[in-house]
Design an enzyme around this catalytic site. Structure first.
Site, PDB file in Angstrom:
ATOM      1  N   THR A   1      -1.513  42.670  22.966  1.00 27.99           N
ATOM      2  CA  THR A   1      -1.002  41.492  23.570  1.00 27.99           C
ATOM      3  C   THR A   1      -1.991  40.328  23.451  1.00 27.99           C
ATOM      4  O   THR A   1      -1.922  39.194  23.393  1.00 27.99           O
ATOM      5  CB  THR A   1      -0.318  41.661  24.639  1.00 27.99           C
ATOM      6  OG1 THR A   1       0.835  42.605  24.567  1.00 27.99           O
ATOM      7  CG2 THR A   1       0.313  40.458  25.379  1.00 27.99           C
TER       8      THR A   1
ATOM      9  N   LYS B   1       1.017  46.148  11.228  1.00 27.96           N
ATOM     10  CA  LYS B   1       2.231  46.105  11.651  1.00 27.96           C
ATOM     11  C   LYS B   1       3.114  47.493  11.194  1.00 27.96           C
ATOM     12  O   LYS B   1       2.553  47.728   9.843  1.00 27.96           O
ATOM     13  CB  LYS B   1       3.143  44.917  11.001  1.00 27.96           C
ATOM     14  CG  LYS B   1       4.623  44.954  11.562  1.00 27.96           C
ATOM     15  CD  LYS B   1       4.792  44.363  12.795  1.00 27.96           C
ATOM     16  CE  LYS B   1       6.066  44.681  13.290  1.00 27.96           C
ATOM     17  NZ  LYS B   1       6.052  44.571  14.788  1.00 27.96           N
TER      18      LYS B   1
ATOM     19  N   GLY C   1      -2.920  46.635  27.492  1.00 30.31           N
ATOM     20  CA  GLY C   1      -3.681  45.615  28.435  1.00 30.31           C
ATOM     21  C   GLY C   1      -4.942  45.261  28.439  1.00 30.31           C
ATOM     22  O   GLY C   1      -5.514  44.500  29.128  1.00 30.31           O
TER      23      GLY C   1
ATOM     24  N   ASN D   1      -0.126  51.501   9.819  1.00 31.91           N
ATOM     25  CA  ASN D   1       0.610  52.198  10.746  1.00 31.91           C
ATOM     26  C   ASN D   1       2.239  52.308  10.482  1.00 31.91           C
ATOM     27  O   ASN D   1       2.838  51.651   9.587  1.00 31.91           O
ATOM     28  CB  ASN D   1       0.812  51.248  12.035  1.00 31.91           C
ATOM     29  CG  ASN D   1       1.700  51.766  13.061  1.00 31.91           C
ATOM     30  OD1 ASN D   1       2.912  52.023  12.880  1.00 31.91           O
ATOM     31  ND2 ASN D   1       1.025  52.062  14.253  1.00 31.91           N
TER      32      ASN D   1
ATOM     33  N   ASN E   1       1.650  53.303  23.319  1.00 27.81           N
ATOM     34  CA  ASN E   1       2.646  52.474  22.829  1.00 27.81           C
ATOM     35  C   ASN E   1       3.187  51.759  24.007  1.00 27.81           C
ATOM     36  O   ASN E   1       2.659  51.963  25.332  1.00 27.81           O
ATOM     37  CB  ASN E   1       3.681  53.089  22.089  1.00 27.81           C
ATOM     38  CG  ASN E   1       4.256  52.101  20.956  1.00 27.81           C
ATOM     39  OD1 ASN E   1       4.406  50.993  21.193  1.00 27.81           O
ATOM     40  ND2 ASN E   1       4.582  52.532  19.822  1.00 27.81           N
TER      41      ASN E   1
ATOM     42  N   CYS F   1       9.921  55.589  17.579  1.00 23.33           N
ATOM     43  CA  CYS F   1      11.103  55.159  16.654  1.00 23.33           C
ATOM     44  C   CYS F   1      12.583  56.177  16.977  1.00 23.33           C
ATOM     45  O   CYS F   1      12.415  57.015  17.102  1.00 23.33           O
ATOM     46  CB  CYS F   1      10.834  55.274  15.298  1.00 23.33           C
ATOM     47  SG  CYS F   1       9.273  54.366  14.737  1.00 23.33           S
TER      48      CYS F   1
HETATM   49  C1  FMN Z   1       5.025  42.010  19.969  1.00 27.83           C
HETATM   50  C2  FMN Z   1       4.837  43.262  19.805  1.00 27.83           C
HETATM   51  C3  FMN Z   1       4.803  44.124  18.653  1.00 27.83           C
HETATM   52  C4  FMN Z   1       4.492  45.502  18.266  1.00 27.83           C
HETATM   53  N1  FMN Z   1       4.604  46.012  17.322  1.00 27.83           N
HETATM   54  C5  FMN Z   1       4.426  47.693  17.294  1.00 27.83           C
HETATM   55  C6  FMN Z   1       4.582  48.158  15.916  1.00 27.83           C
HETATM   56  O1  FMN Z   1       5.029  47.489  15.192  1.00 27.83           O
HETATM   57  N2  FMN Z   1       4.010  49.215  15.827  1.00 27.83           N
HETATM   58  C7  FMN Z   1       3.492  49.892  16.728  1.00 27.83           C
HETATM   59  O2  FMN Z   1       2.911  51.241  16.706  1.00 27.83           O
HETATM   60  N3  FMN Z   1       3.304  49.172  18.007  1.00 27.83           N
HETATM   61  C8  FMN Z   1       3.616  48.005  18.124  1.00 27.83           C
HETATM   62  N4  FMN Z   1       3.414  47.278  19.235  1.00 27.83           N
HETATM   63  C9  FMN Z   1       2.393  48.137  20.400  1.00 27.83           C
HETATM   64  C10 FMN Z   1       1.053  47.593  20.443  1.00 27.83           C
HETATM   65  O3  FMN Z   1       0.542  48.070  19.150  1.00 27.83           O
HETATM   66  C11 FMN Z   1       0.686  48.208  21.654  1.00 27.83           C
HETATM   67  O4  FMN Z   1       0.457  49.808  21.632  1.00 27.83           O
HETATM   68  C12 FMN Z   1       1.123  47.725  22.859  1.00 27.83           C
HETATM   69  O5  FMN Z   1       1.531  46.376  23.007  1.00 27.83           O
HETATM   70  C13 FMN Z   1       0.231  48.057  24.199  1.00 27.83           C
HETATM   71  O6  FMN Z   1      -0.947  47.347  24.038  1.00 27.83           O
HETATM   72  P1  FMN Z   1      -1.307  45.907  24.645  1.00 27.83           P
HETATM   73  O7  FMN Z   1      -0.771  46.063  26.186  1.00 27.83           O
HETATM   74  O8  FMN Z   1      -2.705  45.760  24.662  1.00 27.83           O
HETATM   75  O9  FMN Z   1      -0.308  44.973  24.020  1.00 27.83           O
HETATM   76  C14 FMN Z   1       3.817  46.224  19.459  1.00 27.83           C
HETATM   77  C15 FMN Z   1       3.355  45.397  20.839  1.00 27.83           C
HETATM   78  C16 FMN Z   1       3.819  44.003  20.660  1.00 27.83           C
HETATM   79  C17 FMN Z   1       3.643  43.393  22.110  1.00 27.83           C
END
Ligand code: FMN
Ligand code: FAD
Ligand code: FAD
Ligand code: FMN
Ligand code: FES
Ligand code: FES
Lengths: 254, 313, 313, 254
Positions: free
Chosen positions: C265, C44, C243, C98, C191, C129
């Site tokens: 996700t 996280k 995704g 991270n 992201n 951010c």
């Molecule tokens: C609930 C949630 C929390 C996330 N928190 C962070 C985070 O703290 N730091 C970060 O760099 N990305 C964060 N992300 C982004 C994910 O790491 C990722 O880049 C993004 O969800 C796309 O990938 P996915 O479609 O497989 O989820 C978060 C995503 C989700 C869904």
């Protein structure tokens, strides 16, 4: 063409792998022509796009299609049951009937795998004075559907049914052994098979009409997603869903 | 219940249109849809000369979406005027001609040809086109070019001029402001999002041009955010587009600030989507005691205590 | 079959990691997942001080996706070092910390604190951010700031430095090039995509912060296109994210050019997704006669005859 | 906690609108505690996220849940049939059992609508020396489930069953008419109802424990999406899925 909510009348296995789904539609059963397809919304939300299916048969007010489970849409479809409703749009595309005239004696129907789908309905409506030979090719026995067909010759890749080899090998052999007069091909199946059969038709001077497949977003000419490159002609592309799906193979780049 | 909307003296019966490239020239589906019930029809993008479009495959499905690279295949503006417009005129529909071009000059010439046509009620300008002079970079990602196109076209028409923006930029509001400044009557938000998909067996892209435009329900949240950003930046109307498949979706766009909406991909699944959205929006308003759709527009209830600085994702 | 990957002398067992914010600190799911089988774990986002995160509701489902605005809720770097790292060290996993921050200084301080920790194998920098100095505009949309952050952090660590880019920009490749120039070892792409959703009954946004980050299968085509763009722009490795729910999805990213992938996700739906992706990728390679995953990377077969200028959408 | 593929044993209507789905799981039936929930993947692709459901009952190796069809997920679930498989993850969350001690005589179970779900299982495991009164509130009769409950008092908005009015009105009336000794509330239902009941519990000096609902992406502490604001305390938020779902109502902002 109409969009209708129809009711499923039955869903049963024709072979271990191929299902026939029958539904009731007064409209479609009265207007559909052999070679046309219907565009089915298989789920409410998933998958997003409709799936096109050839009309396999029409009996009374019942229409049927055949399919095998290969992906997301057919998986959902295979889980339907009698009484469920289905959102269908059709009939779409042109008909094989447009390409029947006096200039041939024997029709060679060639169906590769699930490409057999349009032929039972076409068989029913084919001029009775013409001879039909139906060549079916499949990877194995479980993919061969013979229902509603005439004068059937089968080939399978593994020899589990009929001739062992490709459907083209079977056709060649049969053509050499028999005299069918002037032949016209009506074909449907995987592109690679259709290409091979179309080439062969050329070498024996037979006309060849193929029902083409491609991914479709709409099936009715709205999206322009289903283009096929035309040989010669004014425009570079035609739309498979609207200007086809049946084309003379000489006129398009398969 | 007032459903109509007025844009530079053109009256739209209601606020639901069908999007460019998803309804042909309005003449493809007469059996299926009574187009006179729609707020209007945006034509397939028209260019000066007919365009064949891209090689196949041109479309592929994705999760809750689709990619396309039709390549703006169209019959060209002349054929449109001669062969399509006469029937469209009789249809009692509001017709917005969408224009695509590969140079500023071409945009101007196509618009000039159409401006004199009685059956054309307004223009939507597709700026998501490759600028041939710049090696194919999209006009729509360069604020200066979007300004220039708007300015030049504004000089040439008194009909409604709508610029259709691409979402593939950092700040869409910069583009919207430029359009407003140069005299556009409205902006359409959004065109498709750049995407791609690969067949892992052949290792080829699933559409011939490698990347294509993503549309459908998958992009609805993106479209809503872009419409929201745009509505907060400009005063001219915003037309919301992206993933609308139901009246509920349309209402979301209205609440966020869209004055009209367009339905795209949903037409492929259900060509009568527009009609059902018109009905549904009307019923929603009636049920909630609104006597003009205007009353729900930009009615989003946000929590003012949450600041941007605090809202890390 | 070689599955491992080496980045600046850190050996990843395989190329499948779990994404930041979707797997806690790696200690949430011991019963469900054998984390030692993963290529690595991205924590996280950590900030200097603990962060409560945003008000609720923080998440909502969309078509094939979800929106979140967690607000980078985290326990802070000190607590991470004291309470989480000791157990993580014993897990035999590769740990990427991270980092999120609201100033360049904060990025540097957090990295410095972590750099001395043996259990931290590398860094991923979340530049999506809000920059407090600039009134909350994201660092990640300003090439100069991304350059500066990379440069400053590079000075401070010899461990792998990965910059995680936002897709919410016009040309992500500009950002990737800046990172490469300033000495980053890799970039992570993407992201979340900015999106929003509205409850039409209350007319409130479905997440408290109005807009949030879209993730899940809906964005896969977008992520693939961004990874493709990035891979064509730089020589350092690209980590593909967005995704991925199956090994087939991961293979798409590899073919397009990603050297590693992260699963986000999908962990919420099936916390063991990563493990099954590792298995599936291995089998795909074996079946197709590849003896190193490297052989499928950037193996996309494109049609060279189609030029950008021709490829209108 | 485990992720399992389980088989559906039955799916039947308890009322016109409420379904009970039963499946077989040796693991869950042996470890689950009253008040815990399971997180179900209702479809392969759609909807994307799992849906949390309270454990309604455990009998032998069978677990059941109850639900009414309100949206996409429950619509898919309602179409399942005996023999279908289901991907379940659980048990999740804390249990009501944590909040049973000697400091009360009578438990007031309050279930609003489908919020009745956790109470039959809790009833089964409740210390037999304590009195239970179960208050059920619903919009109408078809939303009232009484299976497995004790000492039931019903209220409906339209008066189609039991007392006409809110469940809180019913509780107040009952409290005034009877002497229940020291009361502790265990409640589950719509937030608005829980707020009202929690406030009332306060006024009569009774403890109140509520099982909270909110949208969840993971249900197991990975996403941090299910935050609830805490009253006082060191941290501003807690996670409903992991630190709850059951909280003493005085400690959180409902
Ligand atoms: C609930 C949630 C929390 C996330 N928190 C962070 C985070 O703290 N730091 C970060 O760099 N990305 C964060 N992300 C982004 C994910 O790491 C990722 O880049 C993004 O969800 C796309 O990938 P996915 O479609 O497989 O989820 C978060 C995503 C989700 C869904
Ligand atoms: C005019 C027309 C008529 C058609 N008629 C019929 C018909 O009568 N019956 C019928 O069954 N289909 C027919 N199809 C095809 C049908 O529309 C669907 O594409 C097909 O059933 C698969 O849909 P799906 O959603 O299950 O698969 P999808 O999830 O869409 O996946 C299909 C994908 O699976 C892959 N694939 C294809 N074949 C295989 C395979 N053998 N093994 C593994 N993967 C494979 C390919 O990548 C293909 O894109 C027709 C198509 C057209 C255009
Ligand atoms: C810990 C926990 C335990 C739960 N236990 C149960 C349980 O035992 N049984 C059960 O049925 N549910 C339970 N739920 C709720 C359940 O998880 C689902 O959210 C619910 O069943 C709806 O899911 P869906 O996919 O059908 O609806 P979705 O498609 O997700 O839509 C739900 C949406 O519908 C809307 N909505 C809500 N109520 C109504 C209504 N009455 N009419 C119209 N629209 C409405 C709201 O916008 C809501 O967001 C529980 C939730 C949690 C967090
Ligand atoms: C197949 C297809 C063709 C399109 N053609 C055009 C076009 O010619 N001109 C244009 O401005 N937009 C075109 N679009 C974009 C749509 O008008 C719309 O902006 C976009 O698809 C998003 O809306 P949707 O998600 O409702 O489809 C096209 C979209 C699709 C899917
Ligand atoms: S499938 Fe849409 S035009 Fe043919
Ligand atoms: S639902 Fe994901 S942390 Fe609670």
């Amino acid at each position: 063409m109409k969009q209708e909510i129809v009711q499923i009348h039955s869903l049963e296995y024709l072979t271990n792998e191929i299902l026939e789904l029958t539904f009731i539609s007064d409209y479609l059963s009265s207007v559909a022509k052999p070679g046309q397809f219907i565009n089915i919304r298989v789920g409410d939300n998933f998958p997003l796009l409709r799936r096109p299916f050839s009309i396999f048969n029409v009996e009374g007010n019942k229409i049927s299609i055949v399919f095998n489970v290969i992906g997301t849409g057919t998986k959902v479809l295979a889980r339907k049951r009698k009484g469920d409703t289905l959102d269908v749009l059709g009939p779409c595309g042109n008909s094989f009937l447009l390409f029947i005239d006096d200039s041939f004696d024997t029709a060679f129907f060639v169906g590769g795998g699930i490409g057999v789908a349009p032929f039972p309905f076409l068989t029913k409506h084919f001029p009775s004075h013409k001879k039909i030979v139906t060549y079916l090719g499949g990877r194995h026995k479980k993919l061969i559907v013979t229902k509603g067909l005439k004068n059937i010759k089968i080939s399978t890749d593994d020899g589990s049914d009929g001739f062992q080899g490709t459907v083209l090998d079977l056709i060649k052999k049969d053509f050499q052994e028999n005299d069918y007069g002037k032949i016209r091909f009506f074909i449907c199946g995987p592109t690679r098979m259709m290409k091979a059969v179309a080439n062969y038709a050329n070498t024996i001077n037979a006309d060849c009409y193929a029902s083409l497949e491609c991914d479709m977003a709409c099936g009715i000419g709205l999206c322009q997603g289903c283009n096929i490159e035309v040989i010669g002609g004014e425009r570079k592309y035609k739309l498979v869903c609207k200007e086809g799906t049946i084309f003379e193979t000489k006129t398009v780049w398969l | 219940m007032k459903e109509s909307f007025n844009l530079r003296n053109v009256e739209f019966k209601n606020r639901i249109l069908v999007a460019s490239g998803t309804f042909g020239y309005g003449d493809e589906v007469p059996d299926l849809v009574d187009i006179a019930k729609l707020g209007g029809i945006v034509t397939k993008s028209l260019s000066m000369k007919p365009r064949d479009g891209n090689p196949s495959p041109r479309i592929t499905e994705t999760s809750s979406g689709m990619l396309n690279s039709i390549g703006l295949a169209n019959i060209g503006v002349h054929k449109f005027i001669n062969e399509k417009l006469p029937t469209l005129k009789k249809s009692n529909s509001t017709i917005i001609a969408n224009i695509a071009a590969s140079s500023v000059e071409e945009y101007c010439s196509v618009l000039e040809l159409l401006d004199g046509q009685e059956g054309v009620h307004g223009f939507e300008i597709n700026v998501s086109c490759p600028n041939v002079k710049e090696g194919g970079l999209s006009f729509g990602t360069d604020v200066k070019l979007v300004s220039l196109i708007t300015k030049e076209l504004r000089k040439r028409t008194q009909k409604p001029l709508i610029i259709k923006l691409t979402p593939n930029v950092t700040h869409i509001s910069d583009f919207a402001r430029a359009c407003e400044t140069e005299g556009a009557d409205a902006v359409s938000v959004i065109n498709t999002v750049i995407g791609m998909s690969v067949n892992i067996n052949t290792r080829k892209p699933k559409i011939a041009t490698t990347t294509g435009g993503l549309s459908g329900p998958a992009i609805k949240p993106i479209a809503l955010a872009k419409v929201y950003e745009t509505c907060n930046a400009i005063k001219i109307p915003v037309i919301g587009i992206g993933g609308i498949t139901s009246w509920e979706d349309a209402v979301e766009f209205f609440i966020v600030g869209a004055s009209m909406v367009q339905i795209g991909t949903a037409n492929f699944i259900n060509p009568a989507t527009g009609i059902s959205v018109v009905e549904g929006v009307k019923q929603y308003c009636e049920k909630n005691g609104f006597d003009d759709v205007e009353q729900i527009i930009k009615s989003l209830q946000t929590d003012k205590t949450i600041s941007i600085v605090d809202s890390w994702l």
